[in-house]
Enzyme design. Structure first.
Site, PDB file in Angstrom:
ATOM      1  N   GLY A 165       0.837  -1.199   0.000  1.00  0.00           N
ATOM      2  CA  GLY A 165       0.000   0.000   0.000  1.00  0.00           C
ATOM      3  C   GLY A 165       0.870   1.247   0.000  1.00  0.00           C
ATOM      4  N   GLY A 166       0.332   2.315   0.569  1.00  0.00           N
ATOM      5  CA  GLY A 166       1.044   3.590   0.586  1.00  0.00           C
ATOM      6  C   GLY A 166       2.399   3.517   1.263  1.00  0.00           C
ATOM      7  N   GLY A 397      19.406  12.930 -32.363  1.00  0.00           N
ATOM      8  CA  GLY A 397      19.015  13.417 -31.048  1.00  0.00           C
ATOM      9  C   GLY A 397      19.703  12.661 -29.928  1.00  0.00           C
ATOM     10  CB  ALA A 398      20.536   9.107 -29.444  1.00  0.00           C
TER      11      ALA A 398
HETATM   12  C1  HXC Z   1      -1.685  -4.047  13.172  1.00  0.00           C
HETATM   13  C2  HXC Z   1      -0.632  -5.915  12.354  1.00  0.00           C
HETATM   14  C3  HXC Z   1      -0.621  -5.361  11.058  1.00  0.00           C
HETATM   15  C4  HXC Z   1      -1.192  -4.062  10.889  1.00  0.00           C
HETATM   16  C5  HXC Z   1       0.310  -7.283  10.965  1.00  0.00           C
HETATM   17  N1  HXC Z   1      -0.066  -7.104  12.260  1.00  0.00           N
HETATM   18  N2  HXC Z   1      -0.036  -6.220  10.230  1.00  0.00           N
HETATM   19  N3  HXC Z   1      -1.177  -5.255  13.385  1.00  0.00           N
HETATM   20  N4  HXC Z   1      -1.696  -3.437  11.965  1.00  0.00           N
HETATM   21  N5  HXC Z   1      -1.180  -3.462   9.695  1.00  0.00           N
HETATM   22  C6  HXC Z   1       0.147  -8.024  13.350  1.00  0.00           C
HETATM   23  C7  HXC Z   1      -0.751  -9.230  13.262  1.00  0.00           C
HETATM   24  O1  HXC Z   1      -1.982  -8.954  13.870  1.00  0.00           O
HETATM   25  C8  HXC Z   1       0.054 -10.260  14.039  1.00  0.00           C
HETATM   26  O2  HXC Z   1      -0.122 -10.023  15.415  1.00  0.00           O
HETATM   27  C9  HXC Z   1       1.471  -9.898  13.724  1.00  0.00           C
HETATM   28  O3  HXC Z   1       1.453  -8.547  13.270  1.00  0.00           O
HETATM   29  C10 HXC Z   1       2.066 -10.745  12.656  1.00  0.00           C
HETATM   30  O4  HXC Z   1       1.170 -10.767  11.574  1.00  0.00           O
HETATM   31  P1  HXC Z   1       0.710 -12.115  10.847  1.00  0.00           P
HETATM   32  O5  HXC Z   1      -0.482 -11.756  10.063  1.00  0.00           O
HETATM   33  O6  HXC Z   1       0.621 -13.217  11.832  1.00  0.00           O
HETATM   34  O7  HXC Z   1       1.968 -12.383   9.915  1.00  0.00           O
HETATM   35  P2  HXC Z   1       1.998 -13.072   8.495  1.00  0.00           P
HETATM   36  O8  HXC Z   1       1.108 -14.265   8.477  1.00  0.00           O
HETATM   37  O9  HXC Z   1       3.440 -13.233   8.188  1.00  0.00           O
HETATM   38  O10 HXC Z   1       1.363 -12.002   7.500  1.00  0.00           O
HETATM   39  C11 HXC Z   1       1.990 -10.794   7.253  1.00  0.00           C
HETATM   40  C12 HXC Z   1       1.044  -9.812   6.523  1.00  0.00           C
HETATM   41  C13 HXC Z   1      -0.280  -9.720   7.277  1.00  0.00           C
HETATM   42  C14 HXC Z   1       0.827 -10.336   5.080  1.00  0.00           C
HETATM   43  C15 HXC Z   1       1.775  -8.488   6.417  1.00  0.00           C
HETATM   44  O11 HXC Z   1       0.005  -9.438   8.644  1.00  0.00           O
HETATM   45  C16 HXC Z   1      -1.164  -8.640   6.776  1.00  0.00           C
HETATM   46  O12 HXC Z   1      -1.814  -8.780   5.774  1.00  0.00           O
HETATM   47  N6  HXC Z   1      -1.222  -7.535   7.536  1.00  0.00           N
HETATM   48  C17 HXC Z   1      -2.068  -6.418   7.187  1.00  0.00           C
HETATM   49  C18 HXC Z   1      -1.491  -5.670   6.055  1.00  0.00           C
HETATM   50  C19 HXC Z   1      -2.268  -4.449   5.730  1.00  0.00           C
HETATM   51  O13 HXC Z   1      -3.333  -4.531   5.096  1.00  0.00           O
HETATM   52  N7  HXC Z   1      -1.790  -3.339   6.242  1.00  0.00           N
HETATM   53  C20 HXC Z   1      -2.365  -2.078   5.986  1.00  0.00           C
HETATM   54  C21 HXC Z   1      -1.841  -1.729   4.623  1.00  0.00           C
HETATM   55  S1  HXC Z   1      -2.388  -0.195   4.128  1.00  0.00           S
HETATM   56  P3  HXC Z   1      -0.099 -11.219  16.496  1.00  0.00           P
HETATM   57  O14 HXC Z   1      -0.321 -10.523  17.778  1.00  0.00           O
HETATM   58  O15 HXC Z   1      -1.146 -12.178  16.083  1.00  0.00           O
HETATM   59  O16 HXC Z   1       1.289 -11.794  16.361  1.00  0.00           O
HETATM   60  C22 HXC Z   1      -1.163   0.774   4.504  1.00  0.00           C
HETATM   61  C23 HXC Z   1      -1.448   2.115   4.051  1.00  0.00           C
HETATM   62  C24 HXC Z   1      -0.355   3.040   4.320  1.00  0.00           C
HETATM   63  O17 HXC Z   1      -0.200   0.440   5.057  1.00  0.00           O
HETATM   64  C25 HXC Z   1      -0.808   4.329   3.758  1.00  0.00           C
HETATM   65  C26 HXC Z   1       0.257   5.321   3.740  1.00  0.00           C
HETATM   66  C27 HXC Z   1      -0.167   6.502   2.965  1.00  0.00           C
END
Ligand code: HXC
Length: 507
Positions: A165-166, A397-398
């Site tokens: 994402g971002g 040009g190049a």
């Molecule tokens: C809070 C998060 C988190 C998040 C992971 N965790 N991502 N907590 N916010 N964004 C936590 C999980 O709950 C978990 O906690 C631990 O981190 C490990 O994550 P897992 O899911 O068990 O790990 P894995 O299976 O390896 O998967 C990794 C992952 C997945 C693919 C990254 O965690 C995931 O899809 N996370 C969400 C990604 C996401 O959508 N993020 C927002 C993106 S948008 P516990 O306590 O169970 O260990 C964004 C926008 C930014 O970032 C904009 C900027 C302009």
């Protein structure tokens, strides 16, 4: 003693900080082939130089988590200071909330104030979902600082886990992005979203893995096989860069070049390819060339090298790929590299052998005019010493775009094999001798004759040298010596541009 209680409290907190997400999560990280944030920092920095800062910062939402999922501070790499942050996936998935972001921003502020490089090690689930708009705002503050520091201090991001994402835009705003194969992934919209919206089936690795972002999109500059390799490369890059835009890149002890028969390297037949990297190897200090973005738009080769110990940025057309033509991707790669070198005081050495721009509707509709303009802009804008060597073809040009004298090269030299002309001999003869060729009893033989005549008259370096567009015609074997003489006498060059808010680089 009261003091011992306080010391014990500090020791307890330190232990938590050291353990980060706990042994189990660290083990899971290891099983995936990833190191923890602290292990990574130990590999990046010189031993016993890391001073952690902001370790006790806590999120305002949820349970306090060690270091709030990001280890920040200052250390040394090769003896020189560098500000760092390392996200730790073992703590709340390395996710970025308000305070996690504030820790990164604090390092960015210090790095800019002190004029030191900034290195980020990214391994994060992205915006911490529980923190909502505070997390988003945290990214915004980081992007703003990335932008303000651009061109002042080197900024390097190593992607060592998810970056989705971002969140990808902080790395994209930095100077250099290194990704680790198999564990690093960058994308704006993930495979599930793409499948739902477009029906395309693609794995996360295919979509945003290191090789995809290196060779297909040009987002990454380097791909490494392991965390260790990525961090060693980061140290190598830091060693080559100045701490900031007011310093020069560090010189190295001079070394002779690789023994390459430069006089025999470029084929007489202008349509025969060769590997321009052999020429680079035969000119620069042995083993000093570090190619950047190898595998992306390989019709142009860019990288850093040392010439008699002096760091230089090298840009070369690669006749082996697409005949060394300039296309959209090569233009982007070249222009960004030239601007990076100019910002950090690397003189530019340009090696030219290009028949021109790549023809085709894909190029025209894709905006080769707009992208190609970046090359001209970047070269003309650059104030570092600029020396150009015309090896063989330099058409139209190049020719101008590849740092010609007219565009602003301080000095241009040509090999005897150089062909500097508006276009190649065949199309040129077809156009200017059209009537004669049509009337000839044997048009094919007449064309061969006219092509040879044109080549004899125009496709050589002496017409350009006669007008002063080429300062010297050198034997290939003498090129290194000539370049060392020329560059060493240009290092004190001063050039300024009219003051302005900023230019309007074609983007
Ligand atoms: C809070 C998060 C988190 C998040 C992971 N965790 N991502 N907590 N916010 N964004 C936590 C999980 O709950 C978990 O906690 C631990 O981190 C490990 O994550 P897992 O899911 O068990 O790990 P894995 O299976 O390896 O998967 C990794 C992952 C997945 C693919 C990254 O965690 C995931 O899809 N996370 C969400 C990604 C996401 O959508 N993020 C927002 C993106 S948008 P516990 O306590 O169970 O260990 C964004 C926008 C930014 O970032 C904009 C900027 C302009």
């Amino acid at each position: 003693m009261a003091n011992s209680k306080k010391l014990a409290e500090l020791a307890r907190r330190r232990e938590q900080l050291f353990a980060m997400g706990g042994a189990e999560r660290v083990e899971r990280q290891h099983q995936m082939g990833k190191w923890s944030a602290r292990e990574r920092l130990a590999a990046l920095l010189d031993p016993d130089t890391f001073q952690e800062l902001g370790a006790h910062v806590e999120a305002r939402v949820g349970e306090p988590a060690p270091a709030d999922g990001v280890v920040t501070g200052v250390g040394r790499a090769g003896g020189r200071p560098v500000y760092v942050y390392a996200q730790d996936f073992t703590v709340v998935g390395g996710s970025l909330g308000e305070m996690h972001a504030k820790k990164i921003q604090a390092m960015q502020d210090l790095a800019l104030k002190a004029g030191c490089p900034m290195v980020g090690l990214n391994d994060s689930g992205g915006a911490r979902i529980q923190e909502g708009v505070d997390a988003l705002s945290g990214y915004g503050e980081i992007f703003r600082r990335n932008t303000h520091a651009s061109g002042v201090i080197p900024q390097i991001t190593v992607i060592m886990g998810p970056s989705a994402g971002g969140a990808v835009y902080s790395p994209a705003l930095t100077d250099l992005v290194i990704m680790v194969r198999g564990t690093a992934q960058m994308f704006i919209t993930g495979p599930q979203v793409i499948r739902a919206v477009t029906g395309e089936q693609v794995t996360a690795e295919e979509l945003g893995g290191a090789d995809a972002q290196l060779t297909r999109s040009g987002v990454a500059h380097f791909a490494a096989d392991t965390d260790a390799e990525a961090l060693a490369l980061t140290r190598e890059l830091l060693a080559r860069f100045p701490a900031n835009n007011l310093e020069d890149p560090p010189r190295q002890p001079p070394r002779p070049p690789e023994p390459v028969d430069l006089n025999g390297l470029v084929p007489d037949d202008p349509n025969k390819p060769y590997d321009v990297r052999r020429i680079i190897a035969g000119v620069v200090d042995r083993g000093s060339f570090l190619e950047c973005q190898a595998g992306y738009a390989d019709n142009v080769v860019v990288g850093w090298a040392h010439l008699d110990g002096q760091p230089v940025g090298v840009i070369a057309n690669q006749p082996r790929v697409l005949a060394g033509t300039l296309d959209i991707d090569a233009s982007d790669k070249l222009a960004r590299f030239v601007r990076l070198c100019d910002a950090f005081n690397f003189p530019l050495l340009t090696l030219v052998d290009t028949p021109g721009y790549l023809p085709g509707t894909a190029q025209e509709y894709g905006g080769i005019i707009r992208h190609g303009a970046k090359v001209l802009y970047a070269y003309a804008e650059a104030t570092v010493p600029k020396v150009t060597v015309i090896l063989r073809k330099a058409y139209g040009g190049a020719y101008l775009a590849m740092c010609s004298r007219s565009l602003g090269a301080d000095l241009a030299v040509a090999w005897p094999s150089a062909e500097i002309a508006v276009m190649g001999p065949e199309p040129a003869a077809n156009i200017i001798y059209r009537r004669e060729l049509e009337a000839a009893p044997d048009p094919a033989a007449a064309r061969r004759e006219k092509v040879a005549e044109y080549r004899e008259r125009f496709a050589n370096p002496y017409v350009a040298a006669a007008r002063g567009y080429v300062d010297a015609v050198v034997e290939p074997a003498e090129t290194r010596a000539a370049l060392i003489r020329m560059l060493s006498a240009l290092m004190s060059k001063r050039e300024s541009r009219p003051s302005k808010k900023h230019g309007n680089v074609p983007l």
